[in-house]
Design an enzyme around this catalytic site. Structure first.
Site, PDB file in Angstrom:
ATOM      1  N   GLU A 201       0.884  -1.167   0.000  1.00  0.00           N
ATOM      2  CA  GLU A 201       0.000   0.000   0.000  1.00  0.00           C
ATOM      3  C   GLU A 201       0.918   1.212   0.000  1.00  0.00           C
ATOM      4  O   GLU A 201       1.295   1.721   1.045  1.00  0.00           O
ATOM      5  CB  GLU A 201      -0.937  -0.019   1.212  1.00  0.00           C
ATOM      6  CG  GLU A 201      -2.131   0.928   1.056  1.00  0.00           C
ATOM      7  CD  GLU A 201      -1.781   2.369   1.374  1.00  0.00           C
ATOM      8  OE1 GLU A 201      -1.130   3.032   0.519  1.00  0.00           O
ATOM      9  OE2 GLU A 201      -2.147   2.835   2.457  1.00  0.00           O
TER      10      GLU A 201
ATOM     11  N   GLU B 296       4.927   7.788  -4.381  1.00  0.00           N
ATOM     12  CA  GLU B 296       5.863   6.965  -3.607  1.00  0.00           C
ATOM     13  C   GLU B 296       6.568   5.927  -4.474  1.00  0.00           C
ATOM     14  O   GLU B 296       7.107   4.946  -3.967  1.00  0.00           O
ATOM     15  CB  GLU B 296       5.136   6.304  -2.437  1.00  0.00           C
ATOM     16  CG  GLU B 296       4.558   7.307  -1.445  1.00  0.00           C
ATOM     17  CD  GLU B 296       3.940   6.643  -0.227  1.00  0.00           C
ATOM     18  OE1 GLU B 296       4.441   5.582   0.187  1.00  0.00           O
ATOM     19  OE2 GLU B 296       2.956   7.186   0.305  1.00  0.00           O
TER      20      GLU B 296
END
Length: 284
Positions: free
Chosen positions: A95, A104
């Site tokens: 996640e 990210e």
């Protein structure tokens, strides 16, 4: 993040489908081990939990000891892209979605871990991550407050001083979509990194006041999709908003949109991603 119940339910159901009895699972960006624990709940034999942040890894170690999971969870502190496990895994779960999706470097990180450590037939959760852009007209909130009808008075003069810069927003009132959302980044997780964001040419389908371009993500988890737009109660992710100072558009106009990543060190901040936008007014 742990209070985002729809997020946890989506991952719980996805891992229920993906994990078989005694599977080896990799949890990338393990944090407090929420996804590791869900994998164990659905029959995983062993979980390799990889966490880059040293302080968070110490917290995770305490979670392992508190639940007597030393023999079932191996905690690895370091950059996941450099980790080589002693065995190949059956499932990889992560996640790492930002508010836009790619902040990210989820596609890069998951792809690197999968190539080194996942079986050829291994399963990745989520399997797909997309970034969407859509032009909208706000309801009476946020940038949409600065209008010419405020209980019979005008507030549109305030818009001259309101900063038209990127910001994060949780919607209480659903905005009007002036076109169909378009995916500008599409990552099949576990494979090669995603291509750079593409230029989107979107025809306006609803005449109105173009207040902003919204950017959001969607992630495919088994039979369902997790997304941060429309906003929902308890959502961990805000939506990325780029205001456009109330531009009138008509059906048939074309909005051209492209997001541009910042320097690598700033990529984790959605507000540092640049939006290029233009309008082609058809027949006018």
């Amino acid at each position: 993040m742990l209070g985002d119940r729809p997020r946890l339910r989506a991952y719980d159901r996805a891992l229920e489908q993906a994990v078989k009895p005694d599977d080896v699972v990799i949890d990338v960006g393990a944090g407090t081990l929420a996804l590791s624990l869900l994998a164990l709940r659905h029959g995983a034999g062993h979980v390799y939990a990889i966490e880059a942040d040293p302080q968070m890894a110490e917290v995770a170690e305490r979670v392992v000891k508190a639940n007597d999971l030393t023999g079932r969870v191996t905690l690895i502190q370091g950059d996941a892209r450099a980790v080589r496990l002693p065995e190949r895994a059956d499932v990889l779960v992560a996640e790492l979605m930002g508010n836009l999706g790619p902040e990210e470097a989820m596609s890069e990180v998951v792809g690197a871990v999968a190539r080194r450590n996942l079986r050829p037939e291994g399963r990745v959760v989520p399997s797909r991550l997309r970034t969407w852009l859509v032009p909208v007209q706000f309801d009476n909130e946020g940038w949409g407050l600065w209008q010419d009808d405020f209980f019979g008075y005008r507030l549109d003069a305030v818009a001259e001083d309101a900063l038209a810069e990127a910001h994060m927003h949780f919607f209480q009132r659903e905005p009007a979509l002036l076109a169909d959302p378009v995916a500008v980044v599409d990552s099949r997780l576990g494979g090669p990194p995603a291509d750079p964001p593409r230029l989107a040419r979107v025809p306006v389908t609803r005449s109105g006041r173009l207040d902003a371009i919204l950017g959001y993500f969607s992630a495919d988890l088994g039979d369902e999709t997790l997304a941060n737009f429309p906003s929902y109660p308890g959502c961990n992710w805000a939506v990325w908003v780029w205001p456009l100072r109330h531009t009138t558009v008509e059906a048939g106009d074309e909005v051209r949109m492209q997001i541009r990543p910042p320097a690598r060190g700033q990529a984790r901040l959605a507000t540092q991603w640049r939006l290029d936008c233009g309008i082609n007014r058809q027949g006018r």
